[in-house]
Design a protein around this motif. Structure first.
Motif, PDB file in Angstrom:
ATOM      1  N   PHE A   1       0.803  -0.887   0.031  1.00 29.56           N
ATOM      2  CA  PHE A   1      -0.089   0.138   0.227  1.00 29.56           C
ATOM      3  C   PHE A   1       1.111   1.244   0.417  1.00 29.56           C
ATOM      4  CE2 PHE A   1      -3.571  -2.027   2.259  1.00 29.56           C
ATOM      5  CZ  PHE A   1      -3.962  -2.376   1.234  1.00 29.56           C
ATOM      6  N   SER A   2       0.592   2.326  -0.601  1.00 31.36           N
ATOM      7  CA  SER A   2       1.188   3.269  -0.872  1.00 31.36           C
ATOM      8  C   SER A   2       1.223   3.900   0.571  1.00 31.36           C
ATOM      9  CB  SER A   2       0.993   4.380  -1.240  1.00 31.36           C
ATOM     10  OG  SER A   2       0.330   3.734  -3.307  1.00 31.36           O
ATOM     11  N   LYS A   3       2.006   4.637   0.796  1.00 26.18           N
ATOM     12  CA  LYS A   3       2.290   5.639   2.285  1.00 26.18           C
ATOM     13  C   LYS A   3       1.477   6.791   1.937  1.00 26.18           C
ATOM     14  CE  LYS A   3       6.615   4.201   4.093  1.00 26.18           C
ATOM     15  NZ  LYS A   3       7.728   3.786   3.836  1.00 26.18           N
ATOM     16  N   SER A   4       1.354   7.511   3.043  1.00 27.79           N
ATOM     17  CA  SER A   4       0.169   8.502   2.983  1.00 27.79           C
ATOM     18  C   SER A   4       0.902  10.381   2.582  1.00 27.79           C
ATOM     19  CB  SER A   4      -0.137   9.146   4.527  1.00 27.79           C
ATOM     20  OG  SER A   4       0.205   9.131   5.646  1.00 27.79           O
ATOM     21  N   THR A   5       2.494   9.740   3.054  1.00 23.67           N
ATOM     22  CA  THR A   5       3.219  10.920   2.300  1.00 23.67           C
ATOM     23  C   THR A   5       3.787  11.010   1.553  1.00 23.67           C
ATOM     24  OG1 THR A   5       5.641   9.588   4.023  1.00 23.67           O
ATOM     25  CG2 THR A   5       4.159  10.274   5.147  1.00 23.67           C
ATOM     26  N   GLY A   6       3.182  10.320   1.098  1.00 20.11           N
ATOM     27  CA  GLY A   6       3.975   9.798  -0.866  1.00 20.11           C
ATOM     28  C   GLY A   6       4.930   8.888  -0.751  1.00 20.11           C
ATOM     29  N   CYS A   7       5.769   9.315  -1.471  1.00 16.19           N
ATOM     30  CA  CYS A   7       7.118   8.416  -2.131  1.00 16.19           C
ATOM     31  C   CYS A   7       8.359   8.962  -1.469  1.00 16.19           C
ATOM     32  CB  CYS A   7       7.362   7.745  -3.537  1.00 16.19           C
ATOM     33  SG  CYS A   7       9.113   7.782  -4.114  1.00 16.19           S
ATOM     34  N   GLU A   8       8.567   7.575  -0.573  1.00 15.14           N
ATOM     35  CA  GLU A   8      10.044   8.771   0.274  1.00 15.14           C
ATOM     36  C   GLU A   8      11.342   7.956  -0.635  1.00 15.14           C
ATOM     37  OE1 GLU A   8       9.528   6.953   4.382  1.00 15.14           O
ATOM     38  OE2 GLU A   8       7.296   8.880   4.521  1.00 15.14           O
ATOM     39  N   SER A   9      11.404   7.416  -1.547  1.00 17.80           N
ATOM     40  CA  SER A   9      13.025   7.943  -2.129  1.00 17.80           C
ATOM     41  C   SER A   9      13.288   8.264  -2.550  1.00 17.80           C
ATOM     42  CB  SER A   9      12.472   6.590  -3.778  1.00 17.80           C
ATOM     43  OG  SER A   9      13.805   6.655  -4.487  1.00 17.80           O
TER      44      SER A   9
END
Length: 285
Positions: A27-35
């Motif tokens: 599932f995607s994180k609510s904070t968005g992509c953290e790469s």
């Protein structure tokens, strides 16, 4: 091959097979992509040539995905394979948003989220996806391209909710699968409503669970008895036809044998008592 060598090979291959089994999509994180990998804008030409393994092309596809079917899966397969190195993120709209803009769903949002997680082409599922894609949303999730069929999608007062995505050069088109859609499936259920109600009553569902009134329940129960009676009559008719056929077959066989025996009897009679038969010759002598 000796037993010890077989054991060694299986001991090496078995863990590899276990690793090959794929887990459901995350599932995607609510904070968005953290790469931490720098996310530079790609052109379609660059994406088609292929990107480094550590920098897959992030493709986003969204939808309702109610009654998940082969048409949905084929669209996601196209989105996954549009570039040589693709990481597919699938946005699924919530019940609240869907009921507001499109209508009531058969499956709940959690059921739809989970269905997408188990599709082989999906790498990540984004819950409570937005109805329209803003620039901020695309940046937050580091989305390179958006995949959808090219038919203008009229909704929420817009002639095409993907118009700004197309103008930005971030749109890649997929093709719809003809002959299958959620609306088609619901239409079939509505059309054959009586059949499905009767089937589920047979399987043990109560009329209350099926939201069927007392009179209709009795009607369906009676219809079931009538159909069983019809089936019994058809079975008896088939057995009767088979019996009559066997009798006719036996009768024909008996007639054939009687004709053979009668010809044999007449021949023997003539041979004995005919003008040139043995009886006539004995009288002449």
């Amino acid at each position: 091959m000796n037993v010890e060598l077989k054991f060694q090979i299986s001991h090496v291959l078995f863990p590899l097979c276990i690793q090959a089994l794929r887990e459901p999509a995350v599932f995607s994180k609510s904070t968005g992509c953290e790469s931490e990998i720098p996310h530079e804008k790609l052109t379609i030409a660059q994406a088609r040539r292929g990107t480094p393994a550590h920098r897959p092309v992030r493709v986003y596809a969204d939808g309702i995905f109610d009654l998940f079917h082969s048409g949905h899966a084929r669209a996601l397969m196209q989105a996954k394979n549009v570039f040589p190195n693709t990481y597919l993120i699938v946005g699924v709209c919530s019940d609240e948003l869907t009921h507001k803009f499109k209508g009531y769903t058969v499956m709940t949002e959690d059921e739809r989220y989970d269905a997408l997680r188990h599709c082989r082409y999906v790498d990540e599922v984004l819950r409570d996806a937005p109805w329209s894609l803003s620039t901020e949303f695309l940046k937050k999730h580091k989305i390179d391209f958006v995949a959808h069929d090219d038919i203008p999608y009229t909704s929420a007062g817009s002639e095409d909710v993907y118009k700004h995505i197309k103008e930005a050069g971030m749109f890649v088109a997929t093709e719809r699968t003809e002959g299958i859609s959620t609306s088609d499936l619901i239409t079939r259920i509505v059309r054959d409503y009586d059949i499905y109600v009767r089937r589920n009553l047979q399987r043990g569902y109560t009329a209350r669970e099926l939201n069927v009134g007392y009179i209709n329940e009795k009607k369906y129960r009676l219809q079931e008895q009538v159909d069983k009676m019809k089936e019994t009559v058809r079975t008896v008719e088939e057995k009767s036809k088979h019996f009559v056929y066997r009798v006719e077959e036996k009768s024909q066989d008996l007639i054939h044998k009687w004709e053979e025996k009668s010809r044999e009897f007449i021949g023997n009679f003539l041979e004995l008592f005919g003008p040139d038969g043995a009886w006539a010759r004995s009288l002449l002598h």
